[in-house]
Design a protein around this motif. Structure first.
Motif, mmCIF file in Angstrom:
data_model
loop_
_atom_site.group_PDB
_atom_site.id
_atom_site.type_symbol
_atom_site.label_atom_id
_atom_site.label_comp_id
_atom_site.label_asym_id
_atom_site.label_seq_id
_atom_site.Cartn_x
_atom_site.Cartn_y
_atom_site.Cartn_z
ATOM 1 N N GLN A 1 -9.703 34.975 7.966
ATOM 2 C CA GLN A 1 -10.007 34.348 6.677
ATOM 3 C C GLN A 1 -11.348 34.822 6.113
ATOM 4 O OE1 GLN A 1 -7.726 32.652 4.940
ATOM 5 N NE2 GLN A 1 -6.446 33.240 6.670
ATOM 6 N N TYR A 2 -12.362 34.914 6.966
ATOM 7 C CA TYR A 2 -13.673 35.385 6.502
ATOM 8 C C TYR A 2 -13.625 36.845 6.064
ATOM 9 C CZ TYR A 2 -16.498 31.253 7.297
ATOM 10 O OH TYR A 2 -17.043 30.001 7.201
ATOM 11 N N ASP A 37 -23.797 36.602 12.140
ATOM 12 C CA ASP A 37 -23.782 36.079 10.766
ATOM 13 C C ASP A 37 -22.639 35.095 10.574
ATOM 14 O OD1 ASP A 37 -25.933 37.707 10.228
ATOM 15 O OD2 ASP A 37 -24.758 39.215 9.144
ATOM 16 N N LEU A 38 -21.502 35.408 11.151
ATOM 17 C CA LEU A 38 -20.338 34.536 11.035
ATOM 18 C C LEU A 38 -20.586 33.203 11.738
ATOM 19 C CD1 LEU A 38 -17.494 34.308 9.922
ATOM 20 C CD2 LEU A 38 -16.657 35.396 11.994
ATOM 21 N N MET A 39 -21.214 33.252 12.896
ATOM 22 C CA MET A 39 -21.468 32.021 13.660
ATOM 23 C C MET A 39 -22.490 31.117 12.959
ATOM 24 S SD MET A 39 -19.333 32.185 16.040
ATOM 25 C CE MET A 39 -19.741 31.034 17.311
ATOM 26 N N ASP A 40 -23.331 31.704 12.105
ATOM 27 C CA ASP A 40 -24.319 30.918 11.361
ATOM 28 C C ASP A 40 -23.718 30.167 10.178
ATOM 29 O OD1 ASP A 40 -26.318 31.703 13.065
ATOM 30 O OD2 ASP A 40 -27.076 33.297 11.752
ATOM 31 N N LEU A 63 -13.402 30.705 17.285
ATOM 32 C CA LEU A 63 -14.109 31.958 17.041
ATOM 33 C C LEU A 63 -14.864 32.411 18.285
ATOM 34 C CD1 LEU A 63 -14.688 34.043 14.870
ATOM 35 C CD2 LEU A 63 -16.659 32.682 14.192
ATOM 36 N N LYS A 64 -15.551 31.506 18.947
ATOM 37 C CA LYS A 64 -16.297 31.852 20.168
ATOM 38 C C LYS A 64 -15.361 32.401 21.247
ATOM 39 C CE LYS A 64 -20.258 28.764 19.855
ATOM 40 N NZ LYS A 64 -20.923 27.589 20.417
ATOM 41 N N GLU A 65 -14.221 31.756 21.419
ATOM 42 C CA GLU A 65 -13.262 32.209 22.431
ATOM 43 C C GLU A 65 -12.727 33.602 22.114
ATOM 44 O OE1 GLU A 65 -10.371 29.078 22.540
ATOM 45 O OE2 GLU A 65 -11.771 27.678 23.497
ATOM 46 N N SER A 66 -12.403 33.827 20.847
ATOM 47 C CA SER A 66 -11.893 35.143 20.440
ATOM 48 C C SER A 66 -12.956 36.216 20.617
ATOM 49 C CB SER A 66 -11.439 35.113 18.978
ATOM 50 O OG SER A 66 -10.404 34.191 18.811
ATOM 51 N N MET A 67 -14.190 35.912 20.221
ATOM 52 C CA MET A 67 -15.271 36.892 20.312
ATOM 53 C C MET A 67 -15.606 37.200 21.770
ATOM 54 S SD MET A 67 -15.545 37.466 17.210
ATOM 55 C CE MET A 67 -13.885 36.865 17.116
ATOM 56 N N ALA A 68 -15.538 36.193 22.635
ATOM 57 C CA ALA A 68 -15.797 36.413 24.055
ATOM 58 C C ALA A 68 -14.742 37.357 24.637
ATOM 59 C CB ALA A 68 -15.807 35.087 24.813
ATOM 60 N N ALA A 78 -16.971 41.642 20.944
ATOM 61 C CA ALA A 78 -17.332 42.357 19.720
ATOM 62 C C ALA A 78 -18.582 41.770 19.084
ATOM 63 C CB ALA A 78 -16.175 42.304 18.732
ATOM 64 N N ASP A 79 -19.338 42.654 18.437
ATOM 65 C CA ASP A 79 -20.511 42.256 17.676
ATOM 66 C C ASP A 79 -20.274 42.365 16.178
ATOM 67 O OD1 ASP A 79 -22.049 42.066 20.085
ATOM 68 O OD2 ASP A 79 -22.357 44.233 20.015
ATOM 69 N N ILE A 80 -19.363 43.250 15.786
ATOM 70 C CA ILE A 80 -19.131 43.516 14.372
ATOM 71 C C ILE A 80 -17.659 43.827 14.137
ATOM 72 C CG2 ILE A 80 -19.654 45.991 14.553
ATOM 73 C CD1 ILE A 80 -21.158 45.658 11.810
ATOM 74 N N PHE A 81 -17.183 43.443 12.956
ATOM 75 C CA PHE A 81 -15.793 43.681 12.565
ATOM 76 C C PHE A 81 -15.768 44.383 11.220
ATOM 77 C CE2 PHE A 81 -15.716 40.084 15.370
ATOM 78 C CZ PHE A 81 -14.641 40.371 16.194
ATOM 79 N N PHE A 82 -14.927 45.389 11.125
ATOM 80 C CA PHE A 82 -14.734 46.125 9.884
ATOM 81 C C PHE A 82 -13.300 45.903 9.423
ATOM 82 C CE2 PHE A 82 -18.124 48.253 12.076
ATOM 83 C CZ PHE A 82 -19.037 48.526 11.066
#
Length: 187
Positions: A71-72, A84-87, A98-103, A107-111
């Motif tokens: 969505q973002y 930035d997304l977590m903020d 989101l935390k579970e997916s990122m873990a 990843a640090d960045i998404f394009f």
């Protein structure tokens, strides 16, 4: 430099992905992990189609269309850093998801990868754990990475469109499929 030239000269999707991912693992960038996540055809989810440095069960990872990350990316229409997304202000449930997916993706960045025909999100590239650390995402480094990803995602969209048009040939004929590709912005 060299990686940009390799990507520009690619003639098919597999060659593009090999050049891009091999280049991102080279010494100058050295991302320890990354993946290409594409929307499943006619299904409401995105799945990993190519990865490196992720757990062995990564191929089974899915992001639903309503996932907060998806969505973002649709809303922002540009790369987004996980920090930035977590903020952002979001519900606790979304933050946890989101935390579970990122873990899992590490990843640090998404394009995002947008379809040129209708500007829909058709995929994303996730990168993480760069050799340079957080400095990979500021100044000239982020400018280089962003411009490289814009080139790669544009070429990837073109290759995906070509593949879809080739699939039309048995049903509509070669001349119709060629016309659709030439005028893809109009469809």
């Amino acid at each position: 430099g060299e990686l940009r030239k390799k990507i520009s000269s690619c003639r098919d999707k597999d060659g593009l992905l090999k050049a891009l991912f091999d280049g991102l693992r080279e010494k100058e960038t050295d991302f320890m992990n990354g993946c290409l996540i594409l929307k499943a055809s006619k299904k409401p989810f995105f799945r990993i189609v190519q990865e490196w440095g992720l757990p062995s069960n990564a191929k089974g990872f899915l992001l639903k269309e309503d996932h907060v990350l998806v969505q973002y990316l649709k809303m922002e229409k540009k790369e987004i850093l996980v920090d930035d997304l977590m903020d952002r202000i979001m519900a606790d449930w979304d933050r946890q998801t989101l935390k579970e997916s990122m873990a899992f993706l590490q990843a640090d960045i998404f394009f995002p990868i947008f379809r040129s025909q209708d500007h829909s999100l058709i995929g994303l590239i996730a990168l993480g754990n760069p050799k340079l650390g957080p400095s990979s995402y500021v100044g000239r480094n982020i400018f280089w990475l962003t411009s490289l990803m814009e080139l790669a995602t544009t070429k990837l969209d073109n290759f995906i469109t070509q593949d879809q048009n080739k699939a039309l040939i048995p049903y509509a004929g070669k001349s119709v499929a060629d016309e659709v590709f030439r005028n893809k912005e109009d469809f």
